[in-house]
Design a protein around this motif. Structure first.
Motif, PDB file in Angstrom:
ATOM      1  N   ASP A 187       0.826  -1.211   0.000  1.00 38.00           N
ATOM      2  CA  ASP A 187       0.000   0.000   0.000  1.00 38.00           C
ATOM      3  C   ASP A 187       0.863   1.265   0.000  1.00 38.00           C
ATOM      4  N   ALA A 188       1.940   1.258   0.790  1.00 36.78           N
ATOM      5  CA  ALA A 188       2.825   2.429   0.851  1.00 36.78           C
ATOM      6  C   ALA A 188       3.492   2.681  -0.500  1.00 36.78           C
ATOM      7  N   ILE A 189       3.890   1.618  -1.186  1.00 40.16           N
ATOM      8  CA  ILE A 189       4.498   1.777  -2.509  1.00 40.16           C
ATOM      9  C   ILE A 189       3.481   2.349  -3.494  1.00 40.16           C
TER      10      ILE A 189
ATOM     11  N   GLY B 139      12.346   2.859  -6.823  1.00 44.60           N
ATOM     12  CA  GLY B 139      11.100   2.337  -7.389  1.00 44.60           C
ATOM     13  C   GLY B 139      11.305   0.995  -8.073  1.00 44.60           C
ATOM     14  N   LEU B 140      12.420   0.859  -8.786  1.00 43.10           N
ATOM     15  CA  LEU B 140      12.724  -0.427  -9.416  1.00 43.10           C
ATOM     16  C   LEU B 140      13.017  -1.503  -8.372  1.00 43.10           C
ATOM     17  N   ALA B 141      13.712  -1.122  -7.316  1.00 46.16           N
ATOM     18  CA  ALA B 141      13.966  -2.077  -6.225  1.00 46.16           C
ATOM     19  C   ALA B 141      12.646  -2.515  -5.593  1.00 46.16           C
ATOM     20  N   CYS B 142      11.699  -1.595  -5.478  1.00 38.05           N
ATOM     21  CA  CYS B 142      10.371  -1.948  -4.964  1.00 38.05           C
ATOM     22  C   CYS B 142       9.657  -2.892  -5.931  1.00 38.05           C
ATOM     23  N   ALA B 143       9.885  -2.700  -7.226  1.00 44.17           N
ATOM     24  CA  ALA B 143       9.287  -3.605  -8.214  1.00 44.17           C
ATOM     25  C   ALA B 143       9.795  -5.028  -8.003  1.00 44.17           C
TER      26      ALA B 143
ATOM     27  N   LEU C 188       7.471  -8.097  -7.054  1.00 42.33           N
ATOM     28  CA  LEU C 188       7.437  -9.275  -7.926  1.00 42.33           C
ATOM     29  C   LEU C 188       7.760 -10.547  -7.143  1.00 42.33           C
ATOM     30  N   VAL C 189       8.672 -10.450  -6.194  1.00 43.72           N
ATOM     31  CA  VAL C 189       8.963 -11.613  -5.339  1.00 43.72           C
ATOM     32  C   VAL C 189       7.721 -11.971  -4.521  1.00 43.72           C
TER      33      VAL C 189
END
Length: 173
Positions: free
Chosen positions: A15-17, A142-146, A150-151
């Protein structure tokens, strides 16, 4: 009326992302609106508005990738998926998540290299001379959050696929 289900830490991070991506969307929209309004109404330009808007748009795109990667809201071709039964659908979803995860790992690694390269080159915005690498770094987060999402998506597809199917979109209270 029943009480809302208690959400775990993983769901709160998701939710935070999503909220963070929405904030970047609002920032790009507001900056563009104010910049255009100031230019046409008052013949005044906001310093570095172009640089900030394009850099924020890049950040927005990368944080949006994180959200769409988890939700599965991106563009898909589901001809085979729509013909398959529940087992095939689950296998295809898992395979697609693993392929996306692999691609995102490479993309995130290369973007990290770009962040370091931009920082070393001391690239600055035109008017305010603000360091550009900071924007690249926020986009990289943002990519690290992706990757994180995805994991989580892949694990949930394997272990608890009903969580993915019933996942509501973010509601800001």
């Amino acid at each position: 009326m029943s009480a809302p289900a208690k959400r775990g830490i993983v769901d709160r991070v998701i939710d935070a992302i999503e909220v963070t991506a929405a904030i970047f969307l609002a920032a790009v929209t507001l900056l563009t609106f104010v910049s255009v309004g100031a230019r046409y109404l008052f013949s005044f330009g906001i310093l570095d508005a172009y640089d900030f808007s394009r850099l924020l748009l890049g950040i927005l795109i990368f944080w949006g990738i994180a959200v769409t990667s988890y939700r599965g809201d991106h563009i898909t071709v589901d001809l085979l998926w729509s013909w398959g039964g529940p087992g095939l659908k689950r296998a295809l979803d898992t395979f697609a998540s693993l392929v996306s995860l692999g691609a995102m790992l490479v993309f995130t690694w290369m973007m990290g290299e770009q962040v370091l390269s931009t920082r070393a080159s001391n690239l600055l915005t035109f008017d305010l001379r603000y360091p550009v690498w900071i924007f690249y770094f926020v986009a990289w987060i943002g990519l690290a959050c992706a990757i994180l999402l995805l994991v989580v998506r892949t694990i949930r597809l394997i272990v608890r696929p009903e969580v993915i199917e019933q996942q509501p979109h973010v509601k800001v209270d």
